[in-house]
Design an enzyme around this catalytic site. Structure first.
Site, short mmCIF file in Angstrom:
data_model
loop_
_atom_site.label_atom_id
_atom_site.label_comp_id
_atom_site.label_asym_id
_atom_site.label_seq_id
_atom_site.Cartn_x
_atom_site.Cartn_y
_atom_site.Cartn_z
N ASP A 169 -2.35 -0.85 4.53
CA ASP A 169 -1.84 -1.05 5.88
C ASP A 169 -0.40 -1.59 5.80
O ASP A 169 0.53 -1.07 6.43
CB ASP A 169 -2.75 -2.06 6.60
CG ASP A 169 -2.50 -2.11 8.09
OD1 ASP A 169 -1.69 -1.31 8.58
OD2 ASP A 169 -3.12 -2.95 8.77
N ASP A 177 2.25 -6.72 -5.07
CA ASP A 177 3.52 -7.40 -4.75
C ASP A 177 4.68 -6.76 -5.50
O ASP A 177 5.77 -6.54 -4.94
CB ASP A 177 3.45 -8.92 -4.99
CG ASP A 177 2.76 -9.29 -6.28
OD1 ASP A 177 2.08 -8.41 -6.87
OD2 ASP A 177 2.89 -10.43 -6.74
N TYR A 228 -11.03 -5.58 6.17
CA TYR A 228 -11.04 -4.93 7.49
C TYR A 228 -12.44 -4.47 7.90
O TYR A 228 -12.60 -3.86 8.95
CB TYR A 228 -10.12 -3.71 7.49
CG TYR A 228 -8.65 -4.03 7.58
CD1 TYR A 228 -8.15 -5.23 7.11
CD2 TYR A 228 -7.75 -3.12 8.13
CE1 TYR A 228 -6.80 -5.52 7.17
CE2 TYR A 228 -6.41 -3.41 8.20
CZ TYR A 228 -5.93 -4.61 7.72
OH TYR A 228 -4.60 -4.89 7.80
N LYS A 261 -4.30 -5.69 -6.09
CA LYS A 261 -3.96 -7.09 -6.41
C LYS A 261 -5.03 -7.61 -7.37
O LYS A 261 -5.60 -8.69 -7.20
CB LYS A 261 -3.90 -7.87 -5.09
CG LYS A 261 -3.32 -9.24 -5.19
CD LYS A 261 -1.84 -9.27 -5.50
CE LYS A 261 -1.41 -10.69 -5.77
NZ LYS A 261 -0.16 -10.80 -6.53
#
Ligand code: NAD
Length: 415
Positions: free
Chosen positions: A305, A281, A160, A227
């Site tokens: 987000d 995940d 971002y 992640k």
């Protein structure tokens, strides 16, 4: 003071920062507000009387807020010819605590988004979103009440950061050429290119804030969500820096999962906070299947987000989710939805997000009694089936009220 800009109101006193990041809040604090665009004025008009009623009821006249309007967005453009004048940034810094409505992204105004500009210029590095179930709200899961988490999302880095080049552009081509020449990496020449920077400083200050919050609020678990199994030097580093920070700065207050298993027979020792981590995940499954095991979450920007909205939806409150963007010296509380221009001025939309952001703001100021009254009033109104159109269509037998009507109901139901 620049000509045409309003200074802080005369009657109130400034909120200031004391040592160790503590707020010093006078009995008659000046709080900044930005009404916002689109439905912003509707939800502000409905919420301000609720905030004032809660403070009055909680403190019986001993405390009172003095509101200071700070220009931003379309109203500011009309009055000052600028969507975000320099004065606005100075005023927010000087107010220390500010509440805002949504801001429409100007088309062709040279801004990626007014919100992003505010976050970047004020270094509001932590996006904080508490997620809990308000009884009576229609929710898509069987036990929404099991969710009671606070999300700390890093707000300044990651994909971002806005470092990206368009497919086919000369700059994208130059970068693709560099990757090939310098590293022998083959990238399809027609690709768009984005860069994902993540630093120890930004990761650590975010995790510091999450752990500090857990300590202050008596929470028992802080989970680093990342992640890192795939993106080892960004997301994986976020996890490593988070653990490093916990060991460096909170050694006597935290324990880790391996220690709990090996030394404490699987139980977190009394008075300690468990710091653990989960792959992003898997975390989306965990919040659905074992929500009670998670309390404070610290995440990089993109994952933060996604998970913020997923969790808000899980408790049925996507349209009512409160939030704040914070630096070490100021906090901007905001309705998390957009300016919904098609409903502007209709006195129709749900002011819940602004109301709960106000409750969060009072909690931040240590005015918990006022915060509790807002949450209780809102909850009792919803349980009584008094709701705006968005919830009414999901609640058979509900009484649909206007935006201001809902505000009035919240005041009436503050017990
Ligand atoms: P939006 O949230 O404004 O509207 C999407 C839809 O959600 C609306 O049409 C409405 O059906 C519903 N909705 C939104 N708020 C509601 C409320 N309080 N009560 C009931 N229903 C509500 O999203 P958008 O249309 O993508 O964005 C509109 C503008 O807002 C854009 O300019 C965008 O950049 C801006 N925006 C601002 C913020 C912010 O200031 N924090 C956040 C998101 C979008």
């Amino acid at each position: 003071m620049e000509l045409g800009f309003e200074g802080p109101p005369k009657g109130g006193d400034r909120i200031t920062m004391g040592g160790e990041g503590r707020l010093l809040v006078p009995a008659n604090p000046i709080i900044g507000f930005i009404e916002g665009d689109g439905v912003g004025p509707d939800i502000w008009a409905a919420s301000k009387p609720v905030f004032e009623a809660a403070v009055e009821k909680a403190f019986k006249g001993a405390r009172r807020v003095h509101w200071w309007e700070i220009p931003a967005g379309e109203k500011s453009f009309r009055n000052h010819g600028d969507y975000l004048p320099e004065h606005t940034f100075q005023s927010i810094r000087s107010a220390v605590v500010v509440i805002k409505g949504p801001l429409t992204t100007p088309v062709g105004g040279g801004f990626r988004s007014l919100n992003v500009t505010l976050r970047q210029k004020l270094d509001l590095y932590a996006c904080v979103r508490p997620v809990r179930y308000i009884p009576g709200t229609p929710a898509p899961v069987l036990r929404p009440e099991d969710v009671d988490m606070v999300i700390f999302r890093e707000n300044t880095e990651d994909v971002y950061a806005g470092i990206e080049w368009k497919s086919g552009s000369a700059d994208a081509g130059a970068l693709i050429g560099f990757l090939q020449d310098r590293f022998g990496i083959e990238v399809d020449p027609a690709s768009g290119i984005g860069v994902k920077p993540m630093s120890p400083n930004a990761s650590k200050r975010l995790v510091r804030r999450a752990i500090t919050h857990a300590l202050e609020k008596g929470r028992k678990r802080v989970t680093l969500v990342h992640k890192g199994n795939i993106m080892k030097f960004t997301e994986g580093a976020f996890r490593d820096w988070g653990y490093e920070l916990a060991r460096e700065e909170f050694a006597d207050k935290v324990v880790f999962e391996t220690e709990v298993a090996e030394k404490y027979a699987g139980r977190v020792p009394e008075g300690k906070i468990l710091v653990n981590d989960r792959i992003a995940d898997a975390m989306f499954q965990q919040v659905l299947l074992r929500p009670k095991e998670y309390e404070v979450l610290a995440l990089p920007n993109l994952n933060g987000d996604y998970l913020s909205d997923a969790l808000a939806a899980q408790v049925g409150g996507l349209g009512m989710a409160p939030g704040a963007n914070m630096s070490d010296t100021c906090a901007l509380f905001e309705a998390t939805h957009g300016s919904a221009p098609k409903y502007a001025g209709l006195d129709k939309v749900n002011p819940g997000s602004m109301l709960l952001s106000g409750a969060m703001m009072f909690e931040h100021m240590g005015w918990n009694e006022a915060a509790d009254l807002i949450v209780r009033g809102l909850s009792v109104a919803i349980q009584a089936g008094i709701v705006t159109y968005d919830l009414a269509r999901l609640m058979p037998g509900a009484r649909e009220v206007s935006c201001s009507g809902f505000g009035a109901a919240v005041i009436e139901k503050m017990l």
